[in-house]
Design a protein around this motif. Structure first.
Motif, PDB file in Angstrom:
ATOM      1  N   UNK A  59       4.589   8.577   9.245  1.00 52.62           N
ATOM      2  CA  UNK A  59       5.338   8.121  10.625  1.00 52.62           C
ATOM      3  C   UNK A  59       6.732   7.940  10.157  1.00 52.62           C
ATOM      4  N   UNK A  60       7.741   8.206  10.977  1.00 51.76           N
ATOM      5  CA  UNK A  60       9.064   7.859  10.464  1.00 51.76           C
ATOM      6  C   UNK A  60       9.244   6.229  10.286  1.00 51.76           C
ATOM      7  N   UNK A  61      10.243   5.846   9.552  1.00 47.21           N
ATOM      8  CA  UNK A  61      10.871   4.654   9.411  1.00 47.21           C
ATOM      9  C   UNK A  61      10.169   4.091   8.100  1.00 47.21           C
ATOM     10  N   UNK A  62       9.297   4.607   7.634  1.00 46.75           N
ATOM     11  CA  UNK A  62       8.525   4.021   6.356  1.00 46.75           C
ATOM     12  C   UNK A  62       9.451   4.583   5.124  1.00 46.75           C
ATOM     13  N   UNK A  63      10.505   3.657   4.995  1.00 50.36           N
ATOM     14  CA  UNK A  63      11.352   4.113   4.018  1.00 50.36           C
ATOM     15  C   UNK A  63      10.658   3.788   2.347  1.00 50.36           C
ATOM     16  N   UNK A  64      10.163   2.718   2.349  1.00 52.48           N
ATOM     17  CA  UNK A  64       9.425   2.173   1.008  1.00 52.48           C
ATOM     18  C   UNK A  64       8.302   3.309   0.487  1.00 52.48           C
ATOM     19  N   UNK A  65       7.454   3.560   1.473  1.00 52.04           N
ATOM     20  CA  UNK A  65       6.308   4.494   1.435  1.00 52.04           C
ATOM     21  C   UNK A  65       6.859   6.090   1.085  1.00 52.04           C
ATOM     22  N   UNK A  66       7.926   6.285   1.816  1.00 60.16           N
ATOM     23  CA  UNK A  66       8.632   7.721   1.700  1.00 60.16           C
ATOM     24  C   UNK A  66       9.064   7.813   0.120  1.00 60.16           C
ATOM     25  N   UNK A  67       9.700   6.595  -0.405  1.00 60.15           N
ATOM     26  CA  UNK A  67      10.307   6.551  -1.753  1.00 60.15           C
ATOM     27  C   UNK A  67       9.137   6.788  -2.747  1.00 60.15           C
ATOM     28  N   UNK A  68       7.975   6.299  -2.307  1.00 51.92           N
ATOM     29  CA  UNK A  68       6.793   6.389  -3.253  1.00 51.92           C
ATOM     30  C   UNK A  68       6.297   7.839  -3.215  1.00 51.92           C
ATOM     31  N   UNK A  69       6.215   8.580  -2.172  1.00 52.47           N
ATOM     32  CA  UNK A  69       5.688   9.824  -2.270  1.00 52.47           C
ATOM     33  C   UNK A  69       6.852  11.024  -2.902  1.00 52.47           C
ATOM     34  N   UNK A  70       8.198  10.582  -2.679  1.00 57.29           N
ATOM     35  CA  UNK A  70       9.200  11.270  -3.195  1.00 57.29           C
ATOM     36  C   UNK A  70       9.204  11.304  -4.870  1.00 57.29           C
ATOM     37  N   UNK A  71       8.659  10.104  -5.034  1.00 57.43           N
ATOM     38  CA  UNK A  71       8.569   9.563  -6.781  1.00 57.43           C
ATOM     39  C   UNK A  71       7.542  10.237  -7.410  1.00 57.43           C
ATOM     40  N   UNK A  72       6.450  10.925  -6.672  1.00 61.09           N
ATOM     41  CA  UNK A  72       5.331  11.457  -7.265  1.00 61.09           C
ATOM     42  C   UNK A  72       5.337  12.950  -7.766  1.00 61.09           C
ATOM     43  N   UNK A  73       4.923  13.335  -8.929  1.00 58.33           N
ATOM     44  CA  UNK A  73       5.051  14.528  -9.332  1.00 58.33           C
ATOM     45  C   UNK A  73       4.065  15.567  -8.458  1.00 58.33           C
ATOM     46  N   UNK A  74       4.306  16.620  -8.652  1.00 63.14           N
ATOM     47  CA  UNK A  74       3.477  17.743  -7.844  1.00 63.14           C
ATOM     48  C   UNK A  74       2.302  18.022  -8.866  1.00 63.14           C
ATOM     49  N   UNK A  75       0.945  17.763  -8.416  1.00 59.20           N
ATOM     50  CA  UNK A  75      -0.123  18.175  -9.079  1.00 59.20           C
ATOM     51  C   UNK A  75      -0.960  19.252  -8.614  1.00 59.20           C
ATOM     52  N   UNK A  76      -0.709  19.702  -7.613  1.00 58.54           N
ATOM     53  CA  UNK A  76      -1.413  20.613  -6.799  1.00 58.54           C
ATOM     54  C   UNK A  76      -1.977  21.772  -7.795  1.00 58.54           C
ATOM     55  N   UNK A  77      -0.929  22.525  -8.701  1.00 58.43           N
ATOM     56  CA  UNK A  77      -1.421  23.540  -9.315  1.00 58.43           C
ATOM     57  C   UNK A  77      -2.184  23.110 -10.542  1.00 58.43           C
ATOM     58  N   UNK A  78      -1.985  22.000 -11.191  1.00 57.76           N
ATOM     59  CA  UNK A  78      -3.049  21.261 -12.054  1.00 57.76           C
ATOM     60  C   UNK A  78      -4.379  21.058 -11.434  1.00 57.76           C
ATOM     61  N   UNK A  79      -4.478  20.655 -10.413  1.00 57.31           N
ATOM     62  CA  UNK A  79      -5.744  20.574  -9.681  1.00 57.31           C
ATOM     63  C   UNK A  79      -6.552  22.054  -9.575  1.00 57.31           C
ATOM     64  N   UNK A  80      -5.724  22.867  -9.307  1.00 58.25           N
ATOM     65  CA  UNK A  80      -6.405  24.191  -9.116  1.00 58.25           C
ATOM     66  C   UNK A  80      -6.807  24.721 -10.435  1.00 58.25           C
ATOM     67  N   UNK A  81      -6.072  24.391 -11.596  1.00 62.61           N
ATOM     68  CA  UNK A  81      -6.642  24.784 -12.943  1.00 62.61           C
ATOM     69  C   UNK A  81      -7.661  23.983 -13.174  1.00 62.61           C
TER      70      UNK A  81
END
Length: 248
Positions: A59-81
């Motif tokens: 939802x809009x306005x969740x600045x801290x949670x959005x910062x959390x999401x932005x800091x996470x690495x992309x793992x989708x390709x590793x999960x497929x592997x």
């Protein structure tokens, strides 16, 4: 306050339930150790939890949670592997490599052939009163017959240990000795290929261990935050409002 707006998103929090810390596994991975299937199964669960946050629609306005999401690495390709290598139960998939698939097919073929021959031998020796029962057994990965101690000379083959009662001797009959030898060799080939696959996987993904460790710490922090938010909801708590002065 931000976490309380996400409590209904079970896809975010359910993946964190009953998860033990992967710090030991990530440390071993970072030191170029070869992780086993159990360790990779645990790391895959954590990567799924990381991926759930990365893919979350917030939802809009969740600045801290959005910062959390932005800091996470992309793992989708590793999960497929990992999903190509591990079954949903965390076992090694036979399709993890062409060689493993080939060995698996050979093992199944050998086991069927040995089982067929052993069933025939069991019936024949049972009729002669040589066996303790009309069944076959496994000893050290080899198919054997349970032969009465008094008749052990009536069944040519390789003798294994006796039963606890000393009334039964387990014999690898000569009719299947060569097949049993081939079976053991293929089982060793299987273990070597498993080690090769896990070694290559560990070497390939070791550089990501630090990023994963940082992501795990973030998720652990936010898991604690949402736990406090659930307590606040349970007791109908209100958020603290800060102002510039107090009315005394």
């Amino acid at each position: 306050q931000e976490a309380s707006q996400l409590l209904s998103k079970t896809d975010l929090w359910s993946g964190l339930q009953d998860l033990e810390s992967p710090s030991a596994q990530l440390d071993r991975l970072g030191r170029q150790s070869v992780l086993d299937l159990t360790e990779w199964s645990l790391l895959r669960r954590w990567l799924r939890a990381i991926d759930a946050f990365s893919q979350a629609v917030l939802p809009p306005g969740l600045e801290r949670v959005s910062a959390l999401v932005a800091a996470l690495p992309s793992v989708a390709q590793t999960l497929q592997q990992l999903d190509r290598i591990l079954t949903p139960e965390g076992e090694l998939s036979e399709n993890a490599s062409p060689e493993l698939s080939r060995i698996g097919a050979e093992l199944r073929g050998l086991k069927r052939e040995i089982s067929g021959r052993m069933e025939t031998l069991a019936r024949e020796y049972t009729q002669k009163g040589v066996l303790q029962g009309n069944y076959t057994d496994l000893r050290d990965g080899r198919f054997v017959l349970p032969v009465k101690l008094s008749h052990h000379q009536d069944v040519p083959g390789l003798h294994h240990e006796a039963s606890a009662s000393k009334q039964t001797v387990f014999i690898d009959p000569k009719e299947v000795t060569e097949l049993n030898n081939r079976l053991r060799q293929r089982q060793n080939d299987w273990l070597q290929e498993v080690h090769r696959i896990l070694s290559a996987l560990s070497k390939d993904l070791a550089p990501q261990s630090r990023a994963w460790a940082a992501a795990v710490e973030l998720l652990i922090y936010w898991d604690a935050v949402q736990a406090r938010a659930r307590v606040a909801l349970h007791y109908q708590g209100l958020p603290i409002r800060c102002g510039d002065h107090l009315d005394l």
